[in-house]
Design an enzyme around this catalytic site. Structure first.
Site, PDB file in Angstrom:
ATOM      1  N   TYR A 125       0.842  -1.191   0.000  1.00 51.71           N
ATOM      2  CA  TYR A 125       0.000   0.000   0.000  1.00 51.71           C
ATOM      3  C   TYR A 125       0.883   1.250   0.000  1.00 51.71           C
ATOM      4  O   TYR A 125       0.609   2.214  -0.700  1.00 51.71           O
ATOM      5  CB  TYR A 125      -0.917   0.014   1.231  1.00 51.71           C
ATOM      6  CG  TYR A 125      -1.916  -1.111   1.269  1.00 51.71           C
ATOM      7  CD1 TYR A 125      -3.036  -1.093   0.448  1.00 51.71           C
ATOM      8  CD2 TYR A 125      -1.752  -2.195   2.130  1.00 51.71           C
ATOM      9  CE1 TYR A 125      -3.966  -2.123   0.480  1.00 51.71           C
ATOM     10  CE2 TYR A 125      -2.670  -3.234   2.169  1.00 51.71           C
ATOM     11  CZ  TYR A 125      -3.771  -3.186   1.333  1.00 51.71           C
ATOM     12  OH  TYR A 125      -4.684  -4.209   1.368  1.00 51.71           O
ATOM     13  N   ASN A 148     -12.392  -1.992  -5.778  1.00 52.72           N
ATOM     14  CA  ASN A 148     -12.058  -2.286  -7.176  1.00 52.72           C
ATOM     15  C   ASN A 148     -13.230  -3.004  -7.851  1.00 52.72           C
ATOM     16  O   ASN A 148     -13.572  -4.120  -7.474  1.00 52.72           O
ATOM     17  CB  ASN A 148     -10.807  -3.162  -7.225  1.00 52.72           C
ATOM     18  CG  ASN A 148     -10.406  -3.593  -8.622  1.00 52.72           C
ATOM     19  OD1 ASN A 148     -10.994  -3.170  -9.615  1.00 52.72           O
ATOM     20  ND2 ASN A 148      -9.408  -4.446  -8.696  1.00 52.72           N
ATOM     21  N   CYS A 156      -5.634  -6.059  -7.934  1.00 53.21           N
ATOM     22  CA  CYS A 156      -5.477  -5.504  -6.590  1.00 53.21           C
ATOM     23  C   CYS A 156      -4.987  -6.557  -5.595  1.00 53.21           C
ATOM     24  O   CYS A 156      -4.474  -6.214  -4.532  1.00 53.21           O
ATOM     25  CB  CYS A 156      -6.770  -4.853  -6.120  1.00 53.21           C
ATOM     26  SG  CYS A 156      -8.193  -5.943  -6.113  1.00 53.21           S
ATOM     27  N   HIS A 157      -5.096  -7.827  -5.965  1.00 54.41           N
ATOM     28  CA  HIS A 157      -4.593  -8.899  -5.097  1.00 54.41           C
ATOM     29  C   HIS A 157      -3.066  -8.866  -4.977  1.00 54.41           C
ATOM     30  O   HIS A 157      -2.511  -9.481  -4.081  1.00 54.41           O
ATOM     31  CB  HIS A 157      -5.054 -10.267  -5.610  1.00 54.41           C
ATOM     32  CG  HIS A 157      -4.612 -10.572  -7.005  1.00 54.41           C
ATOM     33  ND1 HIS A 157      -5.328 -10.143  -8.108  1.00 54.41           N
ATOM     34  CD2 HIS A 157      -3.526 -11.232  -7.477  1.00 54.41           C
ATOM     35  CE1 HIS A 157      -4.700 -10.546  -9.206  1.00 54.41           C
ATOM     36  NE2 HIS A 157      -3.607 -11.207  -8.843  1.00 54.41           N
ATOM     37  N   GLU A 183      -0.112 -17.060  -9.623  1.00 49.72           N
ATOM     38  CA  GLU A 183       0.884 -16.234 -10.297  1.00 49.72           C
ATOM     39  C   GLU A 183       2.304 -16.696 -10.007  1.00 49.72           C
ATOM     40  O   GLU A 183       3.161 -16.653 -10.898  1.00 49.72           O
ATOM     41  CB  GLU A 183       0.701 -14.766  -9.921  1.00 49.72           C
ATOM     42  CG  GLU A 183      -0.571 -14.204 -10.505  1.00 49.72           C
ATOM     43  CD  GLU A 183      -0.676 -12.699 -10.403  1.00 49.72           C
ATOM     44  OE1 GLU A 183       0.313 -12.034  -9.991  1.00 49.72           O
ATOM     45  OE2 GLU A 183      -1.751 -12.167 -10.738  1.00 49.72           O
TER      46      GLU A 183
END
Length: 194
Positions: A125, A148, A156-157, A183
């Protein structure tokens, strides 16, 4: 939402709905490995990819974007295919454009920044707040990410509170952890994905 609105939602989102023209906003769902995602796609791009209840998203989209909403495979299917490929670690970057008009101006700034965070990496953040020139706006950045409207596609993850602390996510902590795992698995395979 009135019962008439719900009836209209069910009618136009049913698989056998056949209208005389394509709706302005394609609306449907995708049942994926993290649960059901509600999708809405305009001519500009994906306006919603959300874990929220489809009635809530339908009402918000009809109030803020437009009322000619219905099933439209030519818009929904490409998004579904990309999400399926992403969930199976065969896609690193979405090619489907996004339409962020459900986000506030500040949120759009934060979400645009998220599109630049590479697949398989995380940021904090604080780093996002600094990149947008608002280093003290940690809570505002968190709120922008929490609201979002295009989850997964606008990643946003990939934002964590700090080293080892995941932070919140609209789909819940297990979904965030699963997306980051997808990912990390896909990133280890190299650039030859889809």
């Amino acid at each position: 939402m009135s019962s008439g609105d719900i009836d209209a939602l069910l009618r136009v989102t049913s698989p056998d709905y056949v209208g005389t023209s394509h709706p302005d906003i394609a609306f449907g769902t995708l049942d994926g490995p993290l649960g059901r995602l509600t999708l809405a796609v305009t001519a500009r791009g994906v306006v919603a990819c959300s874990y929220e209840d489809e009635n809530v998203i339908f009402e918000r989209v009809s109030r803020e974007v437009g009322t000619f909403i219905g099933a439209d495979a030519r818009r929904l299917d490409p998004v579904r295919r990309e999400l399926d490929a992403y969930f199976s670690a065969r896609l690193r970057a979405f090619t489907t454009p996004v339409d962020l008009r459900l986000a506030t101006q500040f949120s759009r700034t934060v979400l645009q920044m998220m599109l630049a965070v590479p697949y398989g990496t995380v940021t904090t953040y604080r780093e996002i707040a600094e990149r947008i020139g608002r280093p003290r706006a940690l809570r505002a950045v968190g709120n922008a990410l929490g609201s979002n409207p295009v989850c997964v596609i606008v990643p946003c993850h990939r934002v964590v509170e700090s080293e080892g602390v995941l932070g919140g996510y609209a789909g819940g902590p297990a979904a965030k952890e699963r997306l980051l795992h997808i990912e990390s698995t896909g990133a280890s395979r190299g650039p030859g994905l889809l």
